[in-house]
Write an enzyme that holds these catalytic residues in place. Sequence first.
Site, PDB file in Angstrom:
ATOM      1  N   GLY A  53       0.862  -1.202   0.152  1.00  0.00           N
ATOM      2  CA  GLY A  53      -0.083  -0.060   0.021  1.00  0.00           C
ATOM      3  C   GLY A  53       0.891   1.317   0.066  1.00  0.00           C
ATOM      4  O   GLY A  53       1.827   1.300   0.878  1.00  0.00           O
ATOM      5  N   ALA A  54       0.440   2.218  -0.730  1.00  0.00           N
ATOM      6  CA  ALA A  54       1.424   3.363  -1.256  1.00  0.00           C
ATOM      7  C   ALA A  54       1.951   4.172   0.152  1.00  0.00           C
ATOM      8  O   ALA A  54       3.149   4.117   0.441  1.00  0.00           O
ATOM      9  CB  ALA A  54       0.932   4.220  -2.239  1.00  0.00           C
ATOM     10  N   ASP A 240      -1.352   4.759  -6.596  1.00  0.00           N
ATOM     11  CA  ASP A 240       0.122   4.698  -6.279  1.00  0.00           C
ATOM     12  C   ASP A 240       0.878   5.924  -6.694  1.00  0.00           C
ATOM     13  O   ASP A 240       1.819   6.135  -6.140  1.00  0.00           O
ATOM     14  CB  ASP A 240       0.592   3.226  -6.816  1.00  0.00           C
ATOM     15  CG  ASP A 240       0.040   2.233  -5.898  1.00  0.00           C
ATOM     16  OD1 ASP A 240      -0.942   1.939  -6.052  1.00  0.00           O
ATOM     17  OD2 ASP A 240       0.785   1.698  -4.811  1.00  0.00           O
ATOM     18  N   ASN A 250      -2.584   2.647 -10.400  1.00  0.00           N
ATOM     19  CA  ASN A 250      -3.067   1.847  -9.094  1.00  0.00           C
ATOM     20  C   ASN A 250      -3.309   0.555  -9.526  1.00  0.00           C
ATOM     21  O   ASN A 250      -2.797  -0.303 -10.668  1.00  0.00           O
ATOM     22  CB  ASN A 250      -4.731   2.451  -8.637  1.00  0.00           C
ATOM     23  CG  ASN A 250      -5.213   2.086  -7.688  1.00  0.00           C
ATOM     24  OD1 ASN A 250      -4.524   2.005  -6.461  1.00  0.00           O
ATOM     25  ND2 ASN A 250      -6.347   1.218  -7.413  1.00  0.00           N
TER      26      ASN A 250
HETATM   27  O1  MRU Z   1       0.716  -3.925  -4.503  1.00  0.00           O
HETATM   28  P1  MRU Z   1       0.040  -3.196  -3.381  1.00  0.00           P
HETATM   29  O2  MRU Z   1      -0.881  -3.943  -2.596  1.00  0.00           O
HETATM   30  O3  MRU Z   1       1.046  -2.525  -2.737  1.00  0.00           O
HETATM   31  O4  MRU Z   1      -0.916  -2.099  -4.154  1.00  0.00           O
HETATM   32  C1  MRU Z   1      -1.560  -1.425  -3.368  1.00  0.00           C
HETATM   33  C2  MRU Z   1      -2.514  -0.318  -4.403  1.00  0.00           C
HETATM   34  O5  MRU Z   1      -2.529  -0.500  -5.345  1.00  0.00           O
HETATM   35  C3  MRU Z   1      -3.395   0.420  -3.636  1.00  0.00           C
HETATM   36  O6  MRU Z   1      -4.713   0.737  -4.181  1.00  0.00           O
HETATM   37  C4  MRU Z   1      -2.640   1.681  -3.362  1.00  0.00           C
HETATM   38  O7  MRU Z   1      -1.504   1.562  -2.891  1.00  0.00           O
HETATM   39  C5  MRU Z   1      -3.376   2.793  -2.402  1.00  0.00           C
HETATM   40  S1  MRU Z   1      -3.208   2.283  -0.721  1.00  0.00           S
HETATM   41  C6  MRU Z   1      -4.059   3.562   0.124  1.00  0.00           C
END
Ligand code: MRU
Length: 343
Positions: A53-54, A240, A250
């Site tokens: 998650g970003a 992201d 995203n």
């Molecule tokens: O691969 P991940 O689980 O890190 O991807 C996460 C996402 O794509 C989320 O939608 C994004 O980071 C927003 S989290 C608030």
Amino acid sequence: MTGNQEPSTTALLWHGDHLALLDQRLLPEREVWLTYTDADGVASAIRDMVVRGAPAIGICAAYGLVLAARQAARYDDWRALIQSAARTLAGARPTAVNLSWALQRLQSVLNDADDAREAIRRLDLEARAIHDEDVAANHRMAEHALSIMDHGPFAVLTHCNTGSLATGGYGTALGVIRHLWHQGRLTRVYADETRPWLQGSRLTAWELQQEGIPVTLNTDGAAAQILRRGDVRWVIVGADRITANGDVANKIGTYGLAVLARHHGVRVMVVAPSSTVDRSLSSGDDIPIEERGADELRMIQGLPIAPDGISVYNPVFDVTPADLVDVIVTEQGVTWLQTPSSL
Ligand code: MRU
């Protein structure tokens, strides 16, 4: 890195001399906390998706740099060692800009420190500030988002996981969804399972179920059928990286979902802190898109689900063009990319 027990309502806990992470690879089956005492360990945790998650990976990278400073303090070249750790942390995952954004904030306070003790103190304060600001930003985004949505109640559909597990706490898109529920304006959340890593089924469904928010899990392929039925008024997702022209990187599947939403007259809202906005890139074409290993598609929990050796394409993010996004919400306010006419 060691295993222990911590409360499960958050992805990360900072203890000053170590970082504890809830191992998201094991959820929802097991809640195991891992302890990290150095930057290399934190970089591996980000790369291996212990934490994801970003905003959450940005916060973890910041704490990881504090750990690097604590270890570097006994050496004369402490500053160079910290800078080297920053490069390792920044390289852990490529798509979410929050990672390099957080590390740049820490590097600028590092420049103001004359000795290693001072560097540790300043970096620690800045990392904690990034964490606190993220939680506050999530609450502000939820308020901004609700101010532009009709009263409802209505259903929403979300993709991936954007909640407490993906942020410093509360969540971006999932923060908006939590707020809608607490205001009595939400009937149900449809959660895309989010192939292949299953952030939707393993994490979003878990977070919402724990809080008693009505959630229905669906395959990513069922989204069109759900949107066609008409009870979903908003698709709400995180991001992201958002480029200067409003393109949104995203989780893979977001682009397709936005196409479906436009076809069915459903609004698309992107919710992300301003740390996710990258004005240095003019369009989404310039965003580095992470590709992960073939086994994410070939196997589930170690069991083969595809022919041995099959060729695999596994980009884990996509770019939704700005013209398919109705509105972007940050803690600074609301930006309409399309006319809000039919609301
Ligand atoms: O691969 P991940 O689980 O890190 O991807 C996460 C996402 O794509 C989320 O939608 C994004 O980071 C927003 S989290 C608030």
